[in-house]
Structure formats: C-alpha cells, structure tokens
Design an enzyme around this catalytic site. Structure first.
Site, PDB file in Angstrom:
ATOM      1  CB  ALA A  56      10.154  13.267  -2.732  1.00  0.00           C
ATOM      2  NE  ARG A  83       8.544   3.291  -4.368  1.00  0.00           N
ATOM      3  CZ  ARG A  83       8.954   2.630  -4.035  1.00  0.00           C
ATOM      4  NH1 ARG A  83       8.862   0.839  -3.456  1.00  0.00           N
ATOM      5  NH2 ARG A  83      10.318   3.039  -2.735  1.00  0.00           N
ATOM      6  N   GLY A 110      13.811  10.963   0.833  1.00  0.00           N
ATOM      7  CA  GLY A 110      14.223  11.989  -0.257  1.00  0.00           C
ATOM      8  C   GLY A 110      12.705  13.663   0.685  1.00  0.00           C
ATOM      9  CG  HIS A 111      13.924  14.954   3.859  1.00  0.00           C
ATOM     10  ND1 HIS A 111      14.698  15.173   4.879  1.00  0.00           N
ATOM     11  CD2 HIS A 111      12.717  13.903   4.016  1.00  0.00           C
ATOM     12  CE1 HIS A 111      14.381  13.780   5.556  1.00  0.00           C
ATOM     13  NE2 HIS A 111      13.437  13.095   5.009  1.00  0.00           N
ATOM     14  CE  LYS A 137       1.224  16.840   1.409  1.00  0.00           C
ATOM     15  NZ  LYS A 137       1.798  15.738   0.502  1.00  0.00           N
ATOM     16  N   GLY A 196       6.984   8.030   6.903  1.00  0.00           N
ATOM     17  CA  GLY A 196       8.051   8.702   6.569  1.00  0.00           C
ATOM     18  C   GLY A 196       7.109   9.556   4.902  1.00  0.00           C
ATOM     19  CG  ASP A 197       7.730  10.406   1.919  1.00  0.00           C
ATOM     20  OD1 ASP A 197       8.479  10.814   1.863  1.00  0.00           O
ATOM     21  OD2 ASP A 197       7.206   9.261   1.378  1.00  0.00           O
TER      22      ASP A 197
HETATM   23  P1  GDP Z   1       9.288  14.084   3.470  1.00  0.00           P
HETATM   24  O1  GDP Z   1      10.249  12.833   3.453  1.00  0.00           O
HETATM   25  O2  GDP Z   1       9.125  13.940   4.854  1.00  0.00           O
HETATM   26  O3  GDP Z   1      10.437  15.645   3.861  1.00  0.00           O
HETATM   27  O4  GDP Z   1       8.215  14.793   2.374  1.00  0.00           O
HETATM   28  P2  GDP Z   1       8.438  14.747   1.414  1.00  0.00           P
HETATM   29  O5  GDP Z   1       9.413  15.829   1.060  1.00  0.00           O
HETATM   30  O6  GDP Z   1       8.579  13.325   0.679  1.00  0.00           O
HETATM   31  O7  GDP Z   1       6.756  14.768   0.914  1.00  0.00           O
HETATM   32  C1  GDP Z   1       5.887  16.035   1.854  1.00  0.00           C
HETATM   33  C2  GDP Z   1       5.096  16.406   0.048  1.00  0.00           C
HETATM   34  O8  GDP Z   1       3.858  17.386   0.671  1.00  0.00           O
HETATM   35  C3  GDP Z   1       5.969  17.422  -0.318  1.00  0.00           C
HETATM   36  O9  GDP Z   1       6.016  17.659  -1.666  1.00  0.00           O
HETATM   37  C4  GDP Z   1       6.250  18.497   0.167  1.00  0.00           C
HETATM   38  O10 GDP Z   1       6.464  19.552  -0.887  1.00  0.00           O
HETATM   39  C5  GDP Z   1       4.133  19.016   0.715  1.00  0.00           C
HETATM   40  N1  GDP Z   1       3.663  19.366   1.709  1.00  0.00           N
HETATM   41  C6  GDP Z   1       4.855  19.205   3.056  1.00  0.00           C
HETATM   42  N2  GDP Z   1       3.655  20.400   3.610  1.00  0.00           N
HETATM   43  C7  GDP Z   1       2.756  20.674   2.934  1.00  0.00           C
HETATM   44  C8  GDP Z   1       1.448  20.930   3.570  1.00  0.00           C
HETATM   45  O11 GDP Z   1       1.085  21.752   4.307  1.00  0.00           O
HETATM   46  N3  GDP Z   1       0.088  21.140   1.759  1.00  0.00           N
HETATM   47  C9  GDP Z   1       0.621  20.162   1.065  1.00  0.00           C
HETATM   48  N4  GDP Z   1      -0.616  20.258  -0.021  1.00  0.00           N
HETATM   49  N5  GDP Z   1       1.726  20.156   0.729  1.00  0.00           N
HETATM   50  C10 GDP Z   1       2.550  19.687   1.782  1.00  0.00           C
HETATM   51  P1  IMO Z   2      11.510   9.617   3.440  1.00  0.00           P
HETATM   52  O1  IMO Z   2      13.230  10.586   4.951  1.00  0.00           O
HETATM   53  C1  IMO Z   2       8.998   7.384   2.466  1.00  0.00           C
HETATM   54  C2  IMO Z   2      10.810   2.779   2.684  1.00  0.00           C
HETATM   55  C3  IMO Z   2      11.216   2.115   1.352  1.00  0.00           C
HETATM   56  C4  IMO Z   2      10.181   0.777   1.570  1.00  0.00           C
HETATM   57  C5  IMO Z   2      11.338   0.630   2.785  1.00  0.00           C
HETATM   58  C6  IMO Z   2      12.814   0.091   2.724  1.00  0.00           C
HETATM   59  O2  IMO Z   2      11.396  10.909   2.906  1.00  0.00           O
HETATM   60  O3  IMO Z   2      10.691  10.213   4.568  1.00  0.00           O
HETATM   61  P2  IMO Z   2      14.629   1.316   2.044  1.00  0.00           P
HETATM   62  O4  IMO Z   2      15.549   1.922   0.151  1.00  0.00           O
HETATM   63  O5  IMO Z   2      15.569   2.177   3.245  1.00  0.00           O
HETATM   64  O6  IMO Z   2      15.986   0.145   2.407  1.00  0.00           O
HETATM   65  O7  IMO Z   2      13.773   1.126   1.724  1.00  0.00           O
HETATM   66  O8  IMO Z   2      11.748   2.008   3.326  1.00  0.00           O
HETATM   67  N1  IMO Z   2      11.570   4.390   2.258  1.00  0.00           N
HETATM   68  C7  IMO Z   2      10.714   5.565   2.368  1.00  0.00           C
HETATM   69  N2  IMO Z   2       9.466   5.466   2.261  1.00  0.00           N
HETATM   70  N3  IMO Z   2      10.071   8.277   2.600  1.00  0.00           N
HETATM   71  C8  IMO Z   2      11.206   8.235   3.225  1.00  0.00           C
HETATM   72  O9  IMO Z   2      12.136   8.706   3.342  1.00  0.00           O
HETATM   73  C9  IMO Z   2      11.455   6.489   2.817  1.00  0.00           C
HETATM   74  N4  IMO Z   2      13.171   6.103   2.721  1.00  0.00           N
HETATM   75  C10 IMO Z   2      12.858   4.259   3.200  1.00  0.00           C
HETATM   76  O10 IMO Z   2       9.941   2.663   0.167  1.00  0.00           O
HETATM   77  O11 IMO Z   2       9.350   0.702   2.235  1.00  0.00           O
HETATM   78 MG    MG Z   3       9.915  12.157   2.380  1.00  0.00          MG
END
Ligand code: GDP
Ligand code: IMO
Ligand code: MG
Length: 433
Positions: A298, A302, A40-41, A330, A12-13
């Site tokens: 996001a 944490r 959290g996107h 990234k 994730g993330d």
């Molecule tokens: P998602 O859950 O997969 O949508 O990802 P998140 O939004 O939770 O986390 C990705 C984080 O990295 C966010 O704060 C983005 O703004 C940031 N991000 C995405 N792509 C890049 C990148 O290429 N470089 C940097 N430095 N940050 C990035």
């Molecule tokens: P995005 O879409 C990162 C993790 C939680 C925990 C496990 C189970 O932003 O990539 P839950 O509340 O789903 O039952 O928790 O999954 N987790 C994520 N980690 N990005 C996420 O979503 C996550 N959604 C859940 O931290 O370890």
């Molecule tokens: Mg996320």
C-alpha cells in the site's frame, strides 16, 4: 475495562486498517503507538479508498485520533496526509492530537537509510525508505529531536544544527551522495512547527483523562509482530515495538488500563521486503494468491511475497501479544482452492520443532511441515454470516483456531466495512461490546 489493542499477528498488511475502521465506531479515541509513515492502512468507505499512513484510521469515522509518543513523525508527510483527508471533508485539525514526545524524522534520516541499505556487502532489509530506522536510532542514542523541541523556537535551531552536523560528518565519511541544504531544511521545519502547533499536546495526559472520564480508547498497531524490533525476524524487522507491549510505552497508558488484545491475521501469510519466510510460495500458487488478494504494498507498491498460513508463527505471536481473539482476514482469497496447506511445524537441523527460531539464518533454512486440508468451492466473498460460509471454509477456520489455541472471533470476507462476520458469543464480541 474496554480499551483494546488491535495489531498485526504476522508481517504487516493483515488488514488492520479495515478492522480498525470497522471497530472504531464503538470507541471514542483511536491512537497509533509506534511506527510512522512506513505503515499503509487501507480503508474503503463505499467505493472510496483511503490509505492512511500516519493518522489513525478511526479519523474516517470522525473519531478523536492520537499520534502517540512512540510514533516517529515526518511533518511533511503528515501535512500531505492531512490535506488529502481535509479535501474529503474530514476536519483533521480538530480531530487529531500529536504527542509532544514523538520523535521527528528529517530528510537526513532518509539519506542515512539509503546509505545503509545500499552499502556493499550488506544484505538489504528492503525498508520503505522513509527514514524510520535512522530516526529511531537517534531516539535510542539520545540525540533525537522531539516534537516539543521542534516547537521550541529558542532551542530548535541549536538542536537541529548539532544533529545536522553529525549527519554531515557521517555522510562525508561514507561518501554518501545526496545534498541537503541544512539552512533551508531548518526553515522548512520551523514552518511545519507553526502548522502543527495547535494539535500538539501531552497525549498521555489526554488519553488518561479520557479514560478517567469513561471514554474508550482503541490502540491501532502498525506493521506486525514479526516486524517488531525484539520479537520479529531480526534484523529483518522495523525499528519499533509493534507488539502489544509497545502500546503502553508508545502511548503513556498503563497495562492496567488495557482490557484486551486482538490479533489480525490473514487466512494465509504475506511479507514485503527481505527476510526469512518459511511458508513462502515462489510458484504459481504464490502467484495465484498474490493476484486474488491483490497483494501489492500500500506504501511502496512492491509485490508482496505470499505463502500458506503458519501455525507456529501464530502461536508465537499469540504468546508475545496475549491475543484474546483473532480476526482472520482475506478468507475470500482462498476461495476455489482444491487443497489448502497449513504449516504445523518446522524441520530445522534434522529436528522437528514448533518453536520460531531466533536467528534469521535458522529461520531461512527452516522447512515447513505441512498438513493438507480440503479447500472449498463456494464463494465466501462478502459473506456476513458464519452460517453462509461453505463447510470447508468453516472447517478451515475451526482448524486454525484449534491449532493456534485462540478463538477466531471475527472474519473478513472482503475489503469493505460490511464484508465482515462477527461471531456471536465470542470473546471478541464481549470485548467490543
Ligand atoms: P494493513 O496495513 O494491515 O491495514 O493492511 P493493508 O491495507 O496494507 O493491506 C490489506 C489489503 O487487503 C488492503 O488492500 C485491503 O483493502 C484488503 N482487504 C482487507 N480485508 C480484506 C478481505 O477480507 N478480503 C479482501 N479480498 N481484501 C481485504
Ligand atoms: P503496515 O502497518 C508491511 C517492512 C518493510 C521492511 C521492514 C523495515 O501497513 O502493516 P522500515 O521502513 O519500517 O524500516 O522497513 O518492515 N514494513 C512493512 N511491511 N506492512 C507495513 O506496515 C510495514 N512497515 C514496514 O517492508 O521489510
Ligand atoms: Mg499495510
């Protein structure tokens, strides 16, 4: 066929929000197919930051957005998110469609989750505390309440009272703290029903009609493959099918209508919450990545655990999902490292293997086998052309593609839309058009 699934290849993330936002320009509809407001996107539009939890990121581009049947919906969280978007001039009520078959999260789901996470003797999963798991439990146990039931004035009361009584019995038996006023909650949800009614429909029909009419659909995964209920690091996973197969069951669109699958992976690895993570760096290098990448959740804020890129993991998630192309995000975070390590195998039980272990215990004890690559000293931040990348960064990307066995078709070099490199002639470009 040009309907595409885009999803996370790690825990994730990975930067899905940014990539979906970028690609949605080419699509007519963006749909979520699993998860809930645990996601959290993050999307930057200029300097304005949006964190989308339940609503597909494509809405920021004014696209039709669909919450599919595989999603679990907390109506209060949805209405809050709608309000935030409405304030920025996005007409969510007009753009959003919600599946009548999605399951509904109630406050007692969070209570059940709290009890199970804090129970003595249990290793906590480190969930997001949003009631996601307990809502999916009710779904699979065939006692859940769906959006269509919520809207059914004649039957909702009885369904809610029955499920509420179940939960109260459980709460009493386990001496769970936390009071729920069931009558007030029921009334609150009846009010929610009236507010979302106009957006609810059979979204499988909506999507299939759109596809028949020649429109393009982008499926936006939440979480990542290693958090998938079947293929992830069980039990340290989320409770839904985050992998590409889940896009079909979670949307009611058949595999025969899908044209390709894109995997999003960071140039390194992160994870939030508990569970095994072979390449985790608990030292100053991990701290350096966390700082440079601003690796904080996001949704929950944490600190994210950080580590090196893991090739066996990516090979595994590529198999599970059938990636046509990888988006590496990234890359800029690795700027300035003298050396970069990449895990190419695991040492487990005295053996070297490139297989991802099935049990959390085995994975916890697996030691990564590293190959050391030279880093680079120029900056990749904000680069928009492959030719502008330092030689070391190009070599790193080529190495990853060769080891994983999937092309790198897109590279992200910063959080903003335009900080992206699209590789000409790639499968990625063919699929996106
Ligand atoms: P998602 O859950 O997969 O949508 O990802 P998140 O939004 O939770 O986390 C990705 C984080 O990295 C966010 O704060 C983005 O703004 C940031 N991000 C995405 N792509 C890049 C990148 O290429 N470089 C940097 N430095 N940050 C990035
Ligand atoms: P995005 O879409 C990162 C993790 C939680 C925990 C496990 C189970 O932003 O990539 P839950 O509340 O789903 O039952 O928790 O999954 N987790 C994520 N980690 N990005 C996420 O979503 C996550 N959604 C859940 O931290 O370890
Ligand atoms: Mg996320």
């Amino acid at each position: 066929m040009s309907n595409i699934i885009i999803l996370g290849a790690q825990w994730g993330d990975e930067g899905k929000g940014k990539v979906v936002d970028l690609l949605s320009e080419k699509f007519d509809i963006v749909t979520r197919y699993q998860g809930g407001h645990n996601a959290g996107h993050t999307v930057f539009v200029g300097t304005k930051k949006f964190v989308l939890k339940l609503i597909p990121s494509g809405i920021l581009r004014g696209k039709r957005a669909v919450i599919g049947n595989g999603v679990v919906l907390d109506p209060g969280a949805l209405l809050d998110e709608m309000q935030t978007l409405d304030q920025t001039g996005i007409d969510v009520g007009r753009l959003l469609a919600i599946s009548n078959r999605a399951h509904v999260i109630f406050p007692f789901h969070r209570l059940v989750e709290k009890a199970s996470e804090s129970r003595e003797g249990r290793t906590a999963i480190g969930t997001t505390s949003r009631g996601i798991g307990p809502c999916y439990e009710d779904k699979i146990a065939r006692r859940g309440i769906r959006v269509a039931d919520l809207l059914d004035r004649g039957n909702f009361r009885a369904l809610f009272d029955s499920l509420g009584a179940d939960k109260q019995t459980f709460a009493n038996a386990f001496h769970i703290d936390g009071h729920i006023d069931y009558a007030a909650t029921r009334e609150q949800y009846e009010a929610f029903a009236d507010r979302i009614r106009g957006m609810v429909c059979d979204t499988s029909r909506l999507l299939n009609d759109a596809i028949r009419a020649g429109q393009r659909v982008l499926f936006e995964g939440a979480q990542g493959t290693m958090l998938d209920i079947d293929h992830g690091t069980y039990p340290f996973v989320t409770s839904s099918s985050a992998a590409s197969g889940g896009a079909c069951t979670g949307s009611g669109v058949a595999p025969t209508r899908i044209g390709g699958v894109l995997g999003v992976s960071k140039a390194y690895t992160t994870r939030v919450g508990g569970g095994p993570f072979p390449t985790e760096l608990k030292d100053s290098t991990g701290e350096r990545i966390r700082k440079a990448g601003n690796e904080f959740g996001a949704v929950t804020g944490r600190p994210r655990r950080c580590g090196w890129f893991d090739v066996p993991l990516l090979r595994y998630t590529s198999d599970v999902n059938g990636f046509d192309s990888l988006v590496i995000t990234k890359l800029d975070v690795l700027d300035g490292f003298d050396e970069i390590q990449v895990c190419t195998a695991y040492r487990t039980g005295g053996q070297i293997t490139d297989q991802v272990p099935a049990t959390a215990y085995e994975m916890e004890t697996a030691e990564p086998v590293y190959e050391v690559l030279p880093g680079w000293h120029g900056s990749t931040r904000g680069a928009t052309s492959y030719d502008d990348l330092p030689a070391g960064a190009k070599a790193y990307l080529q190495y990853l593609a060769a080891k994983v066995g999937v092309e790198v078709g897109c590279i992200s070099t910063g959080p903003e839309r335009n900080e992206t490199i699209l590789l000409p002639g790639s499968r990625f470009q063919q699929l996106i058009g």
